[in-house]
Every structure is written in C-alpha cells, then in structure tokens.
Design a protein around this motif. Structure first.
Motif, PDB file in Angstrom:
ATOM      1  N   PHE A   1      -2.021  -1.349   2.199  1.00 46.75           N
ATOM      2  CA  PHE A   1      -3.128  -1.471   3.146  1.00 46.75           C
ATOM      3  C   PHE A   1      -2.652  -2.127   4.441  1.00 46.75           C
ATOM      4  O   PHE A   1      -3.020  -1.690   5.539  1.00 46.75           O
ATOM      5  CB  PHE A   1      -4.266  -2.284   2.518  1.00 46.75           C
ATOM      6  CG  PHE A   1      -5.411  -2.526   3.443  1.00 46.75           C
ATOM      7  CD1 PHE A   1      -6.281  -1.497   3.782  1.00 46.75           C
ATOM      8  CD2 PHE A   1      -5.629  -3.781   3.983  1.00 46.75           C
ATOM      9  CE1 PHE A   1      -7.337  -1.713   4.645  1.00 46.75           C
ATOM     10  CE2 PHE A   1      -6.680  -4.005   4.836  1.00 46.75           C
ATOM     11  CZ  PHE A   1      -7.539  -2.967   5.173  1.00 46.75           C
ATOM     12  N   ILE A   2      -1.837  -3.165   4.326  1.00 48.86           N
ATOM     13  CA  ILE A   2      -1.339  -3.861   5.515  1.00 48.86           C
ATOM     14  C   ILE A   2      -0.493  -2.922   6.367  1.00 48.86           C
ATOM     15  O   ILE A   2      -0.625  -2.899   7.598  1.00 48.86           O
ATOM     16  CB  ILE A   2      -0.534  -5.115   5.105  1.00 48.86           C
ATOM     17  CG1 ILE A   2      -1.500  -6.184   4.578  1.00 48.86           C
ATOM     18  CG2 ILE A   2       0.274  -5.670   6.267  1.00 48.86           C
ATOM     19  CD1 ILE A   2      -0.813  -7.390   3.976  1.00 48.86           C
ATOM     20  N   THR A   3       0.360  -2.135   5.741  1.00 44.67           N
ATOM     21  CA  THR A   3       1.180  -1.195   6.524  1.00 44.67           C
ATOM     22  C   THR A   3       0.316  -0.136   7.198  1.00 44.67           C
ATOM     23  O   THR A   3       0.571   0.232   8.348  1.00 44.67           O
ATOM     24  CB  THR A   3       2.242  -0.513   5.636  1.00 44.67           C
ATOM     25  OG1 THR A   3       1.590   0.120   4.537  1.00 44.67           O
ATOM     26  CG2 THR A   3       3.267  -1.509   5.140  1.00 44.67           C
ATOM     27  N   GLN A   4      -0.728   0.328   6.514  1.00 44.48           N
ATOM     28  CA  GLN A   4      -1.625   1.309   7.121  1.00 44.48           C
ATOM     29  C   GLN A   4      -2.346   0.718   8.329  1.00 44.48           C
ATOM     30  O   GLN A   4      -2.497   1.369   9.372  1.00 44.48           O
ATOM     31  CB  GLN A   4      -2.638   1.806   6.098  1.00 44.48           C
ATOM     32  CG  GLN A   4      -2.052   2.705   5.029  1.00 44.48           C
ATOM     33  CD  GLN A   4      -3.072   3.085   3.976  1.00 44.48           C
ATOM     34  OE1 GLN A   4      -4.202   2.604   3.990  1.00 44.48           O
ATOM     35  NE2 GLN A   4      -2.671   3.947   3.064  1.00 44.48           N
ATOM     36  N   VAL A   5      -2.792  -0.521   8.207  1.00 43.01           N
ATOM     37  CA  VAL A   5      -3.485  -1.179   9.318  1.00 43.01           C
ATOM     38  C   VAL A   5      -2.535  -1.360  10.496  1.00 43.01           C
ATOM     39  O   VAL A   5      -2.907  -1.114  11.659  1.00 43.01           O
ATOM     40  CB  VAL A   5      -4.073  -2.535   8.860  1.00 43.01           C
ATOM     41  CG1 VAL A   5      -4.518  -3.366  10.042  1.00 43.01           C
ATOM     42  CG2 VAL A   5      -5.225  -2.308   7.910  1.00 43.01           C
ATOM     43  N   GLU A   6      -1.307  -1.794  10.224  1.00 44.92           N
ATOM     44  CA  GLU A   6      -0.344  -1.981  11.307  1.00 44.92           C
ATOM     45  C   GLU A   6      -0.051  -0.669  12.029  1.00 44.92           C
ATOM     46  O   GLU A   6       0.035  -0.632  13.263  1.00 44.92           O
ATOM     47  CB  GLU A   6       0.953  -2.585  10.760  1.00 44.92           C
ATOM     48  CG  GLU A   6       0.816  -4.029  10.345  1.00 44.92           C
ATOM     49  CD  GLU A   6       2.071  -4.553   9.653  1.00 44.92           C
ATOM     50  OE1 GLU A   6       2.945  -3.729   9.297  1.00 44.92           O
ATOM     51  OE2 GLU A   6       2.161  -5.766   9.474  1.00 44.92           O
ATOM     52  N   GLU A   7       0.081   0.409  11.268  1.00 45.31           N
ATOM     53  CA  GLU A   7       0.320   1.711  11.890  1.00 45.31           C
ATOM     54  C   GLU A   7      -0.867   2.150  12.727  1.00 45.31           C
ATOM     55  O   GLU A   7      -0.712   2.675  13.834  1.00 45.31           O
ATOM     56  CB  GLU A   7       0.623   2.753  10.821  1.00 45.31           C
ATOM     57  CG  GLU A   7       1.952   2.560  10.132  1.00 45.31           C
ATOM     58  CD  GLU A   7       2.133   3.488   8.948  1.00 45.31           C
ATOM     59  OE1 GLU A   7       1.207   4.287   8.656  1.00 45.31           O
ATOM     60  OE2 GLU A   7       3.198   3.421   8.315  1.00 45.31           O
TER      61      GLU A   7
END
Length: 118
Positions: free
Chosen positions: A66-72
């Motif tokens: 989820f964190i990587t998706q938000v950062e992207e």
C-alpha cells in the motif's frame, strides 16, 4: 549480565517448567511416555508458531505494498510546476557549490582564472 538477560533467563526457566508439567499431565492422561508427550507438544507449538508468523507477515506485506502504491500515485499526481521548481532549486544549489569551488581554487592559485560557463 544485564537486567534484560536475567529476565529472559528467568522467563525461559519458567516456560521450561510449565512445558515439563504439561508433558507429565499429558502422559498421565493419555497413557503415553513422557518423550512422546513432549514430542506431541512440540509439534503443536510449531504449528501455532507457523500460524502466528503467517498471520503477522500478511498485514506487513499488505502495508508495504500500500505504501509503495501511495508513493507512486503521489509521484504521478505531482504537478509539473512543482517538479520544475524543485529542479531549478537543485540546479541553483549545484551552481552555488561550483562557484564556491572556483573561488577557492582562484584564491589558492593567484593569477589563474577558471573558465566559467555563461
């Protein structure tokens, strides 16, 4: 040894005593040897450990994804003007550092000039 180690050793001794008592109770009730009771308890504990670790790993992996998706998404949604502004600021910092190095060099070696790009 420090206090943490002493506490850990005490807790381990208590757990070992509880484990031995559970093995004795199991061997008396079921009518098996103490070694077999210990083996069965160890198998049950291993199953419990495996389940707990699988449960603990699932949310951790989901949160990281989820964190990587938000950062992207944030990187893609960032407006162009702010990216340009950041690039300009970075360029000005690099230019300032370069000019400081040039001044330092010119002061260390008098009568030598460094070519400065326009």
């Amino acid at each position: 040894m420090d206090e943490y180690t002493n506490d850990y050793l005490e807790a381990a001794a208590e757990e070992a005593e509880r484990f031995r008592e559970a093995a004795m109770i199991l061997s008396e009730r079921v009518g098996v040897s103490a070694e077999e009771a210990i083996y069965r308890i160890q198998e049950a504990l291993q199953v419990i450990r495996d389940v707990i670790t699988s449960i603990a790993d699932t949310p951790t992996n989901a949160v990281e994804e989820f964190i990587t998706q938000v950062e992207e998404a944030v990187a893609q949604a960032e407006p162009k003007h702010s990216r340009r502004k950041q690039r300009r600021e970075r360029a000005s910092l690099i230019e300032r550092r370069y000019m400081v190095q040039i001044r330092h060099y010119e002061r260390a070696r008098p009568f030598r000039r460094v070519y400065k790009p326009p």
